[in-house]
Structures are given as C-alpha cells and as structure tokens.
Scaffold this active site. Structure first.
Site, PDB file in Angstrom:
ATOM      1  N   ARG A  39      12.963   3.296  -1.129  1.00  0.00           N
ATOM      2  CA  ARG A  39      11.565   3.338  -1.593  1.00  0.00           C
ATOM      3  C   ARG A  39      11.509   3.577  -3.089  1.00  0.00           C
ATOM      4  O   ARG A  39      12.295   4.328  -3.628  1.00  0.00           O
ATOM      5  CB  ARG A  39      10.818   4.490  -0.915  1.00  0.00           C
ATOM      6  CG  ARG A  39      10.347   4.182   0.455  1.00  0.00           C
ATOM      7  CD  ARG A  39       9.635   5.389   1.037  1.00  0.00           C
ATOM      8  NE  ARG A  39       8.221   5.399   0.684  1.00  0.00           N
ATOM      9  CZ  ARG A  39       7.380   6.333   1.135  1.00  0.00           C
ATOM     10  NH1 ARG A  39       7.809   7.300   1.902  1.00  0.00           N
ATOM     11  NH2 ARG A  39       6.127   6.274   0.814  1.00  0.00           N
TER      12      ARG A  39
ATOM     13  N   CYS B 110       6.270  -5.428   0.493  1.00  0.00           N
ATOM     14  CA  CYS B 110       6.313  -4.138  -0.223  1.00  0.00           C
ATOM     15  C   CYS B 110       6.287  -2.958   0.763  1.00  0.00           C
ATOM     16  O   CYS B 110       7.289  -2.729   1.437  1.00  0.00           O
ATOM     17  CB  CYS B 110       5.195  -4.094  -1.255  1.00  0.00           C
ATOM     18  SG  CYS B 110       5.566  -2.907  -2.548  1.00  0.00           S
TER      19      CYS B 110
ATOM     20  N   HIS C  79       4.674  -8.685  -4.176  1.00  0.00           N
ATOM     21  CA  HIS C  79       3.366  -9.068  -3.636  1.00  0.00           C
ATOM     22  C   HIS C  79       3.125 -10.562  -3.879  1.00  0.00           C
ATOM     23  O   HIS C  79       2.848 -10.941  -5.019  1.00  0.00           O
ATOM     24  CB  HIS C  79       2.263  -8.282  -4.354  1.00  0.00           C
ATOM     25  CG  HIS C  79       2.218  -6.836  -4.005  1.00  0.00           C
ATOM     26  ND1 HIS C  79       1.212  -6.281  -3.268  1.00  0.00           N
ATOM     27  CD2 HIS C  79       3.068  -5.828  -4.301  1.00  0.00           C
ATOM     28  CE1 HIS C  79       1.424  -4.985  -3.114  1.00  0.00           C
ATOM     29  NE2 HIS C  79       2.556  -4.686  -3.735  1.00  0.00           N
TER      30      HIS C  79
ATOM     31  N   GLY D 296       0.874  -1.174   0.000  1.00  0.00           N
ATOM     32  CA  GLY D 296       0.000   0.000   0.000  1.00  0.00           C
ATOM     33  C   GLY D 296       0.902   1.211   0.000  1.00  0.00           C
ATOM     34  O   GLY D 296       1.947   1.208  -0.646  1.00  0.00           O
ATOM     35  N   GLU D 297       0.540   2.215   0.742  1.00  0.00           N
ATOM     36  CA  GLU D 297       1.371   3.414   0.849  1.00  0.00           C
ATOM     37  C   GLU D 297       1.914   3.450   2.282  1.00  0.00           C
ATOM     38  O   GLU D 297       1.152   3.650   3.226  1.00  0.00           O
ATOM     39  CB  GLU D 297       0.515   4.638   0.514  1.00  0.00           C
ATOM     40  CG  GLU D 297       1.283   5.933   0.467  1.00  0.00           C
ATOM     41  CD  GLU D 297       2.469   5.888  -0.478  1.00  0.00           C
ATOM     42  OE1 GLU D 297       2.303   5.405  -1.609  1.00  0.00           O
ATOM     43  OE2 GLU D 297       3.562   6.322  -0.069  1.00  0.00           O
TER      44      GLU D 297
ATOM     45  N   ILE E 150       5.198  -3.892  -7.462  1.00  0.00           N
ATOM     46  CA  ILE E 150       4.424  -2.668  -7.735  1.00  0.00           C
ATOM     47  C   ILE E 150       5.057  -1.506  -6.969  1.00  0.00           C
ATOM     48  O   ILE E 150       5.008  -1.478  -5.736  1.00  0.00           O
ATOM     49  CB  ILE E 150       2.953  -2.829  -7.307  1.00  0.00           C
ATOM     50  CG1 ILE E 150       2.322  -4.019  -8.058  1.00  0.00           C
ATOM     51  CG2 ILE E 150       2.164  -1.549  -7.583  1.00  0.00           C
ATOM     52  CD1 ILE E 150       0.946  -4.386  -7.541  1.00  0.00           C
ATOM     53  N   ARG E 151       5.671  -0.591  -7.685  1.00  0.00           N
ATOM     54  CA  ARG E 151       6.383   0.533  -7.042  1.00  0.00           C
ATOM     55  C   ARG E 151       7.172   0.027  -5.830  1.00  0.00           C
ATOM     56  O   ARG E 151       7.088   0.558  -4.726  1.00  0.00           O
ATOM     57  CB  ARG E 151       5.405   1.636  -6.634  1.00  0.00           C
ATOM     58  CG  ARG E 151       4.629   2.226  -7.809  1.00  0.00           C
ATOM     59  CD  ARG E 151       3.822   3.459  -7.449  1.00  0.00           C
ATOM     60  NE  ARG E 151       3.164   3.376  -6.157  1.00  0.00           N
ATOM     61  CZ  ARG E 151       2.043   2.695  -5.910  1.00  0.00           C
ATOM     62  NH1 ARG E 151       1.448   2.022  -6.892  1.00  0.00           N
ATOM     63  NH2 ARG E 151       1.518   2.678  -4.716  1.00  0.00           N
TER      64      ARG E 151
ATOM     65  N   GLU F 177       0.584 -12.261  -2.881  1.00  0.00           N
ATOM     66  CA  GLU F 177      -0.850 -12.577  -2.869  1.00  0.00           C
ATOM     67  C   GLU F 177      -1.484 -12.382  -4.234  1.00  0.00           C
ATOM     68  O   GLU F 177      -2.644 -12.708  -4.437  1.00  0.00           O
ATOM     69  CB  GLU F 177      -1.564 -11.706  -1.815  1.00  0.00           C
ATOM     70  CG  GLU F 177      -1.876 -10.267  -2.230  1.00  0.00           C
ATOM     71  CD  GLU F 177      -0.642  -9.346  -2.279  1.00  0.00           C
ATOM     72  OE1 GLU F 177       0.474  -9.818  -2.016  1.00  0.00           O
ATOM     73  OE2 GLU F 177      -0.823  -8.151  -2.606  1.00  0.00           O
TER      74      GLU F 177
END
Ligand code: GLN
Length: 197
Positions: free
Chosen positions: A108, A81, A174, A48-49, A138-139, A176
């Site tokens: 990051r 992440c 990730h 997430g963030e 993802i990022r 999942e």
C-alpha cells in the site's frame, strides 16, 4: 448485446467509470447492495480508501457474494488502485479485510509521500498497437510479488502495475481519469468472452 457492468458505488470516481463504460458500449450500473450485484455481469471496483471500502462492502455482504461468484461462475472483476488492494491475497503493512482473490502481494502507498500522485505513459501491449496509455497514479499500491497464474500487462520502473488472472483484472493506476477508454473496452471484451456473447 449490451452487458450490464457494475461500478461499486461506495467511494471514488463512480461517474467517470460509468461514462467510460457507456462509451465502450456497456450498460453501467451502480452497485451498493446484493440486489444491485445480482443485476451485473462484471464489476469495477474504483480507487478510494481500501479500508473504508472493505468495511462497507462487508456490511452489505458484498465480499462473500463477490468471492462466491468469482469461484462459481468466473465473475469478472476489475480492481483499480484501492480495488487492487482489495483483490490481493496478501498486503504488506496494515491490511484491510478484502476479497483476496488474486495471487498478488500489494504494498500500500508504495510510492511514498513525494511521489504520492503522478501521471505517466504506459506501454500496454494487450491494448494493441495504439499510443501509450495515460496512467494517473494516486497514492498507488505496487504489486511486489505475483504467482504463476498472474499475467503482467504493464510495468512502471520495473514493477508490475497492471495484471490479470482468469476473470480478474487489476491496475495500480486510475484509467478513468483520462479520456482514454481502451482499458474499459478491454475489460468489457473480457466479460463478453467469459459470457460468450
Ligand atoms: N492508498 C489507498 C489505499 O490504501 C489507495 C489509493 C487510491 O485508491 N487512489 O486504500
């Protein structure tokens, strides 16, 4: 015995993590409060963030209580992440408040804009002899340095992207987002070993 494994339910793929945990025989529990946290024997922190997740965790008192449980009772935590960033002792660039429990330095968004999101197959020897693991980034952050107590479990282009240290497990990707449940199985096995059940 089915162990209760928490999924921090602030942001991210909570439902997918719960599905994967159920498939490997654990009892998934959404964690938002200290009361929820007291019901679980291990915790997954989804992506997430990290800044937002950390802020909301701090408001609930979850940062202090997770730290305490890791130090006092070897509480198992798997950070993916953004969860990797939260577990890192140090972060390059703007760094959110965090758990700071793993002796790693995270960069990051290390893959930059062009490579913001990608999928690759990773060789993860700790999972046994099966096929490579389909890993979605993802990022994603990178682990740019790690201390002597950290065991690297997978690398991508020479960088460590999955590692463990005591009761802590982390991955920059990730697990999942594919149908492969082996990493969730690995984490649940780790919880069982620590609890000796
Ligand atoms: N780049 C995000 C952060 O800095 C993490 C991305 C993710 O969790 N997929 O928090």
């Amino acid at each position: 015995m089915a162990v209760n494994i928490g999924v921090l339910a602030i942001q991210g793929d909570v439902r997918e993590h719960k599905n994967h945990l159920a498939q490997v025989g654990a009892n998934p529990v959404e964690v938002r409060t200290l009361e929820d946290l007291s019901q679980v024997q291990g915790l997954i922190i989804p992506g997430g963030e990290s800044t937002t997740i950390a802020m909301l965790m701090a408001e609930e008192g979850l940062i202090d209580q997770i730290q305490r449980r890791v130090w006092d009772e070897q509480f198992p935590v798997y950070g993916t992440c953004a969860g990797l960033i939260l577990l890192s002792k140090d972060v390059i660039g703007s760094s959110p408040a965090r758990l700071g429990l793993m002796d790693i330095v995270a960069n990051r968004n290390a893959y930059g804009r062009q490579l913001a999101s990608f999928e690759t197959s990773l060789r993860i020897p700790a999972l046994g002899d099966g096929p490579d693991f389909p890993a979605v980034f993802i990022r994603a952050p990178q682990i740019v340095r790690y201390g002597p107590e950290v065991i690297p479990l997978a690398t991508f282009e020479g960088q460590v992207v999955m590692a463990e240290q005591g009761s802590l497990l982390t991955s920059a990707f990730h697990p999942e987002m594919s149908g492969d449940v082996r990493i969730h199985g690995y984490f649940v096995d780790k919880v069982r070993k620590i609890l000796q059940v």
